[in-house]
Design a protein around this motif. Structure first.
Motif, PDB file in Angstrom:
ATOM      1  N   GLU A 160     -83.167  18.388  45.146  1.00 42.94           N
ATOM      2  CA  GLU A 160     -82.144  19.491  45.442  1.00 42.94           C
ATOM      3  C   GLU A 160     -81.965  19.683  43.685  1.00 42.94           C
ATOM      4  O   GLU A 160     -81.702  21.147  43.461  1.00 42.94           O
ATOM      5  CB  GLU A 160     -81.182  19.006  46.036  1.00 42.94           C
ATOM      6  N   ARG A 161     -81.528  19.078  42.909  1.00 41.23           N
ATOM      7  CA  ARG A 161     -81.391  19.237  41.480  1.00 41.23           C
ATOM      8  C   ARG A 161     -82.238  20.075  40.780  1.00 41.23           C
ATOM      9  O   ARG A 161     -82.083  20.730  40.019  1.00 41.23           O
ATOM     10  CB  ARG A 161     -80.761  17.857  40.728  1.00 41.23           C
ATOM     11  N   ASN A 162     -83.537  19.625  41.021  1.00 42.63           N
ATOM     12  CA  ASN A 162     -84.621  20.244  40.442  1.00 42.63           C
ATOM     13  C   ASN A 162     -84.929  21.505  40.695  1.00 42.63           C
ATOM     14  O   ASN A 162     -85.076  22.330  39.894  1.00 42.63           O
ATOM     15  CB  ASN A 162     -85.909  19.296  40.653  1.00 42.63           C
ATOM     16  N   VAL A 163     -84.766  21.838  41.890  1.00 44.52           N
ATOM     17  CA  VAL A 163     -84.777  23.233  42.419  1.00 44.52           C
ATOM     18  C   VAL A 163     -83.852  24.146  41.939  1.00 44.52           C
ATOM     19  O   VAL A 163     -84.154  25.135  41.499  1.00 44.52           O
ATOM     20  CB  VAL A 163     -84.753  23.185  44.191  1.00 44.52           C
ATOM     21  N   PHE A 164     -82.362  23.485  41.691  1.00 42.05           N
ATOM     22  CA  PHE A 164     -81.495  24.326  41.170  1.00 42.05           C
ATOM     23  C   PHE A 164     -81.761  24.446  39.610  1.00 42.05           C
ATOM     24  O   PHE A 164     -81.568  25.866  39.505  1.00 42.05           O
ATOM     25  CB  PHE A 164     -80.231  23.390  41.123  1.00 42.05           C
ATOM     26  N   ARG A 165     -82.317  23.745  38.929  1.00 40.59           N
ATOM     27  CA  ARG A 165     -82.582  23.765  37.594  1.00 40.59           C
ATOM     28  C   ARG A 165     -83.610  24.985  37.615  1.00 40.59           C
ATOM     29  O   ARG A 165     -83.581  25.705  36.708  1.00 40.59           O
ATOM     30  CB  ARG A 165     -83.302  22.408  37.023  1.00 40.59           C
ATOM     31  N   GLU A 166     -84.835  24.894  38.418  1.00 41.79           N
ATOM     32  CA  GLU A 166     -85.745  25.888  38.419  1.00 41.79           C
ATOM     33  C   GLU A 166     -85.054  27.303  38.684  1.00 41.79           C
ATOM     34  O   GLU A 166     -85.637  28.255  38.065  1.00 41.79           O
ATOM     35  CB  GLU A 166     -86.899  25.575  39.251  1.00 41.79           C
ATOM     36  N   LEU A 167     -84.268  27.303  39.687  1.00 39.85           N
ATOM     37  CA  LEU A 167     -83.705  28.630  39.992  1.00 39.85           C
ATOM     38  C   LEU A 167     -82.975  29.296  38.641  1.00 39.85           C
ATOM     39  O   LEU A 167     -83.197  30.501  38.660  1.00 39.85           O
ATOM     40  CB  LEU A 167     -82.594  28.409  41.305  1.00 39.85           C
TER      41      LEU A 167
END
Length: 191
Positions: free
Chosen positions: A68-75
Motif C-alpha cells: 500500500e505504501r509503495n502504491v501511494f509513492r507511485e501515485l
C-alpha cells in the motif's frame, strides 16, 4: 525520514490517527483500508510511513503494509496527484483492484473514486501502466493486453462495464483478440 512507527494508538478520527511512540505523539493520516484494520484505542499499532516535507508542514502518512505504501509513492509521483488524492484512491479501492483497473485500462473504475475525474483517471492509467498493473495484477503482459483489447471491443459494441467484465471472465486464457471477442460474445448471447 520516518519509515515506520510502532506505538500505542491514542486517537482515531478518520483519516487521522494519534500514535504515542515513547512519549511522543505522532499525527498520521491513513487511507480507510488501513483505518478499518486498526486495533482498538490503547493497543499497540505498527505502521509503515511516508513523510512529506512542505514549506508549511511536515505530514506523516501511515499504511498497514508495504504494498500500500509503495502504491501511494507511485501515485504521488504523478503530476497533479497529491497526497490527499492518493489517500482517496487507496481509500476507494484496494491495491489489487487498482492494479486490475490499470492492467485492463478501465478508467470507469477510477472515476468512481471521489475527486477523480475522467482526465485524471486517464492520466493515472497512462502513467501507471507497466509500473503498477504488471507488478500487482498477476497476469502476464501479453494476456492483459489482449484482455484490454477484448474489453474495449465489447464496450465499443455497447455493452456495459459490468457485462463486458463478466464476459471477459469467460474467455479462455491465452486466447487471441479475435477468438477472445468471439468467446465473449457467445457468453453474452447465452446470458
Amino acid at each position: 525520514m520516518i519509515g515506520r512507527l510502532s506505538g500505542v494508538l491514542l486517537e482515531k478520527n478518520p483519516p487521522q490517527l494519534l500514535v504515542d511512540c515513547n512519549g511522543i505523539g505522532y499525527e498520521v493520516s491513513v487511507p480507510m483500508s488501513t483505518f478499518y484494520n486498526l486495533p482498538a484505542i490503547g493497543e499497540r499499532v505498527v505502521l509503515l510511513t511516508h513523510l512529506t516535507v512542505r514549506e508549511d508542514a511536515h505530514l506523516l502518512y501511515g499504511f498497514g503494509g508495504a504494498e500500500e505504501r509503495n502504491v501511494f509513492r507511485e501515485l504521488i509521483k504523478i503530476s497533479g496527484i497529491g497526497a490527499r488524492t492518493a489517500l482517496a484512491i487507496l481509500s476507494g479501492m484496494s491495491v489489487p483492484d487498482l492494479a486490475q483497473a490499470i492492467t485492463l485500462q478501465e478508467a470507469g473504475r477510477l472515476t468512481r473514486v471521489p475527486g477523480i475525474g475522467k482526465k485524471t483517471a486517464e492520466r493515472l492509467l497512462l502513467e501507471l501502466k507497466g509500473k503498477l498493473g504488471a507488478d500487482l495484477g498477476g497476469a502476464p503482459a501479453a494476456s492483459s493486453d489482449h484482455s484490454a483489447d477484448i474489453l474495449n471491443a465489447l464496450l465499443a459494441l455497447g455493452y456495459s462495464d459490468k457485462e463486458a467484465s463478466l464476459a471477459l471472465k469467460q474467455v479462455p486464457a491465452g486466447s487471441g483478440v479475435s477468438d477472445g471477442i468471439k468467446a465473449a460474445l457467445k457468453s453474452l448471447s447465452r446470458a
